[in-house]
Design a protein around this motif. Structure first.
Motif, short mmCIF file in Angstrom:
data_model
loop_
_atom_site.label_atom_id
_atom_site.label_comp_id
_atom_site.label_asym_id
_atom_site.label_seq_id
_atom_site.Cartn_x
_atom_site.Cartn_y
_atom_site.Cartn_z
N LYS A 90 0.86 -1.18 0.00
CA LYS A 90 0.00 0.00 0.00
C LYS A 90 0.90 1.23 0.00
CE LYS A 90 -3.60 -0.31 2.49
NZ LYS A 90 -4.52 -0.37 3.64
N VAL A 91 0.68 2.08 -0.98
CA VAL A 91 1.52 3.27 -1.13
C VAL A 91 0.68 4.53 -1.15
CG1 VAL A 91 3.39 2.07 -2.34
CG2 VAL A 91 1.50 3.04 -3.66
N ARG A 92 1.29 5.60 -0.67
CA ARG A 92 0.61 6.90 -0.72
C ARG A 92 0.50 7.32 -2.19
NH1 ARG A 92 4.03 9.69 2.16
NH2 ARG A 92 5.05 10.61 0.37
N ALA A 93 -0.67 7.78 -2.57
CA ALA A 93 -0.89 8.21 -3.96
C ALA A 93 -1.80 9.43 -3.95
CB ALA A 93 -1.50 7.07 -4.77
N VAL A 94 -1.17 10.59 -3.81
CA VAL A 94 -1.90 11.84 -3.77
C VAL A 94 -1.27 12.78 -4.79
CG1 VAL A 94 -2.60 13.79 -2.31
CG2 VAL A 94 -2.37 11.52 -1.31
N GLY A 95 -2.08 13.46 -5.55
CA GLY A 95 -1.57 14.44 -6.51
C GLY A 95 -0.67 13.81 -7.56
#
Length: 163
Positions: A90-95
């Motif tokens: 699970k990875v951060r995915a923002v912008g």
């Protein structure tokens, strides 16, 4: 040296505990461990990765063969074999990160299996080097959670671990 050992054993209560106990009692480390029933529900196949010299692995194999629940032991690294590991990450995915994470998943032939406003969950299979290379290629602050199955292995061609 790294060895992938595959064990065919009875699918019985305590069988896995006895195998793991054998390792801990002798001070051997298990790097990864996977176990599940085979096509015959009375049997399980255990695959483990451990480090040791040929002499240490020979001792491990002898000790494993003495266990009542163990039917057959094979060091897959003695011949041609295939290895795979599954990872869910699970990875951060923002912008701007969203497109970068999609690109990274594509490069490593991973699949995005869950999407939220702030995160992607990526499924990746391959050998341990590929899985680790994917982790190393990411910005570590972007990693929210990682789950790895450990190695599953099978001999190539006519090499079979069966009764």
């Amino acid at each position: 040296m790294r060895h992938v050992i595959s064990v065919l054993m009875e699918n019985a209560p305590g069988a896995l505990s006895r195998v793991v106990g054998l390792f801990s009692a002798r001070g051997y480390n298990i790097e990864t461990l996977t176990v599940a029933p085979t096509e015959d529900n009375t049997l399980s196949r255990l695959t483990m990765v451990t480090l040791g010299s040929d002499e240490v692995i020979e001792q491990i194999t002898k000790h494993l063969n003495r266990l009542v629940d163990v039917i057959k032991v094979v060091d897959l690294t003695e011949g041609p074999h295939l290895e795979r590991e599954l990872m869910l990450i699970k990875v951060r995915a923002v912008g701007k990160e969203r497109e970068e994470m999609k690109r990274m998943a594509d490069i490593f032939r991973g699949r995005i299996i869950d999407v939220t406003d702030k995160a992607y969950t990526i499924e990746l299979t391959g050998d341990q080097r590929k899985v680790q290379a994917f982790i190393d290629a990411l910005d570590h602050s972007a990693i929210l959670e990682t789950v790895r199955t450990g190695v599953s292995g099978i001999g190539r061609g006519e090499r079979i671990l069966k009764l």
